[in-house]
Design a protein around this motif. Structure first.
Motif, PDB file in Angstrom:
ATOM      1  N   LEU A   1      65.631 -36.154  32.820  1.00  0.00           N
ATOM      2  CA  LEU A   1      64.911 -37.294  33.380  1.00  0.00           C
ATOM      3  C   LEU A   1      64.789 -37.208  34.900  1.00  0.00           C
ATOM      4  CD1 LEU A   1      63.515 -39.981  32.855  1.00  0.00           C
ATOM      5  CD2 LEU A   1      65.759 -41.101  32.950  1.00  0.00           C
TER       6      LEU A   1
ATOM      7  N   GLN B   1      61.883 -35.075  35.710  1.00  0.00           N
ATOM      8  CA  GLN B   1      60.628 -35.758  35.392  1.00  0.00           C
ATOM      9  C   GLN B   1      60.276 -36.783  36.472  1.00  0.00           C
ATOM     10  OE1 GLN B   1      59.163 -34.433  32.966  1.00  0.00           O
ATOM     11  NE2 GLN B   1      60.669 -33.714  31.499  1.00  0.00           N
TER      12      GLN B   1
ATOM     13  N   SER C   1      56.924 -36.696  39.039  1.00  0.00           N
ATOM     14  CA  SER C   1      55.981 -37.807  39.214  1.00  0.00           C
ATOM     15  C   SER C   1      55.978 -38.317  40.649  1.00  0.00           C
ATOM     16  CB  SER C   1      56.338 -38.952  38.260  1.00  0.00           C
ATOM     17  OG  SER C   1      56.161 -38.568  36.913  1.00  0.00           O
TER      18      SER C   1
ATOM     19  N   LEU D   1      56.755 -38.552  34.284  1.00  0.00           N
ATOM     20  CA  LEU D   1      56.918 -39.785  33.518  1.00  0.00           C
ATOM     21  C   LEU D   1      55.759 -40.009  32.554  1.00  0.00           C
ATOM     22  CD1 LEU D   1      58.240 -42.132  36.344  1.00  0.00           C
ATOM     23  CD2 LEU D   1      59.556 -41.084  34.502  1.00  0.00           C
TER      24      LEU D   1
ATOM     25  N   LEU E   1      55.917 -40.723  28.649  1.00  0.00           N
ATOM     26  CA  LEU E   1      55.269 -41.916  28.104  1.00  0.00           C
ATOM     27  C   LEU E   1      54.332 -41.558  26.954  1.00  0.00           C
ATOM     28  CD1 LEU E   1      55.408 -44.932  28.824  1.00  0.00           C
ATOM     29  CD2 LEU E   1      53.375 -44.608  30.216  1.00  0.00           C
TER      30      LEU E   1
ATOM     31  N   CYS F   1      60.429 -45.855  30.904  1.00  0.00           N
ATOM     32  CA  CYS F   1      59.405 -45.313  31.817  1.00  0.00           C
ATOM     33  C   CYS F   1      58.741 -46.431  32.612  1.00  0.00           C
ATOM     34  CB  CYS F   1      58.367 -44.524  31.025  1.00  0.00           C
ATOM     35  SG  CYS F   1      58.980 -42.985  30.288  1.00  0.00           S
TER      36      CYS F   1
ATOM     37  N   TYR G   1      58.689 -46.849  36.698  1.00  0.00           N
ATOM     38  CA  TYR G   1      57.493 -47.095  37.504  1.00  0.00           C
ATOM     39  C   TYR G   1      57.682 -48.326  38.386  1.00  0.00           C
ATOM     40  CZ  TYR G   1      54.527 -43.677  35.060  1.00  0.00           C
ATOM     41  OH  TYR G   1      53.965 -42.517  34.571  1.00  0.00           O
TER      42      TYR G   1
END
Length: 281
Positions: A80, A83, A87, A230, A234, A249, A253
């Motif tokens: 994670l 990731q 992003s 992300l 998603l 997710c 954000y």
């Protein structure tokens, strides 16, 4: 002789009303964080009670404990942290490009009548185009790599930066500019030392909107054949109906957007310290 004259003439200062200066003490700052956290804590408490009592189906809305377990699983099995970094790098790279272009074009259009005639109408037309409508076109033009993702974010962030910079530069008092020119200040020094500092409040407003938009458009940009980030998580969660991953997710954000806003607030306090005492509280 009216009452005010008689009081003044009497020379008794004790009879005069002394002005009271409101000072922002440490009391409000001490409890500021607690007040801000009250609302989210109440929502989390109601959420935990509803899921533990069985009022809400876990397949529709997992419990907070379930999200924590899902977070741990994503952190270990789906990398994670990598990731999020992917992003975040996309949002920052595209955002920086759009912010720079918006700042430059807004300054030119605000300072020059020719610049306004050349750029403003075109940018106003492009601003009304939905960004999702550009995704298929960008795929045709630039493929499915990183280029269309960055360009989509850059285009989205350019418009709020342009509009606010244009408004800030255009609203600078022309008497100040003429005064500076009379002292021999002109050209680039006039823009950097007078115009842009006076337009800083509007510029920072545009920066706040632009960074928020970069996170919003990141969701759409990562729908373009993303293999990491992300948006990739998603899409996979949507395919397999993993509600906990979707909520995680979305929460990430939201945290990224909050972090962007806090960064702009810190920059405002750094570059405009005089605005700290403007608000009437």
């Amino acid at each position: 002789m009216n009452a005010l004259t008689s009081i003044t003439a009497s020379g008794d200062p004790g009879r005069l009303v002394q002005p009271v200066v409101r000072q922002s003490g440490n009391r409000s700052e001490r409890f500021s964080f607690a007040r801000r956290a009250t609302g989210p804590l109440i929502v989390v408490a109601l959420w935990a009670i509803s899921t533990s009592a069985g009022w809400i189906d876990p397949s529709i809305l997992p419990s907070p404990a379930g999200l924590v377990a899902g977070w741990q699983q994503l952190w270990t099995e789906q990398a994670l942290a990598t990731q999020i970094a992917t992003s975040l790098s996309r949002a920052l790279a595209g955002g920086v490009i759009g912010i720079i272009f918006g700042l430059v074009l807004g300054t030119i259009a605000g300072l020059s009548k020719l610049g306004e005639e050349m750029f403003d109408a075109l940018l106003q037309m492009l601003r009304t185009i939905p960004f999702l409508a550009l995704v298929p076109l960008f795929i045709v033009w630039f493929g499915i790599g990183e280029a269309p993702k960055l360009l989509l974010i850059a285009l989205a962030t350019m418009f709020p930066m342009y509009l606010n910079t244009y408004a800030g530069v255009r609203n600078v008092d022309r008497k100040v500019i003429e005064a500076m020119r009379s002292f021999g200040l002109g050209g680039r020094r006039l823009i950097l030392e007078v115009v842009l500092p006076l337009a800083l409040p509007q510029i920072f407003t545009g920066l706040r909107f632009a960074l928020g938009v970069s996170v919003l458009v990141l969701i759409a940009a990562e729908q373009i054949n993303a293999s990491a980030g992300l948006g990739y998580l998603l899409n996979s969660a949507q395919m397999y109906q993993q509600v906990d991953v979707i909520l995680i997710c979305i929460a990430i954000y939201a945290v990224l957007g909050l972090g962007a806003d806090l960064i702009v607030r810190s920059l405002e306090r750094l570059f405009m310290p005089w605005r700290a005492g403007i608000a009437v509280r």
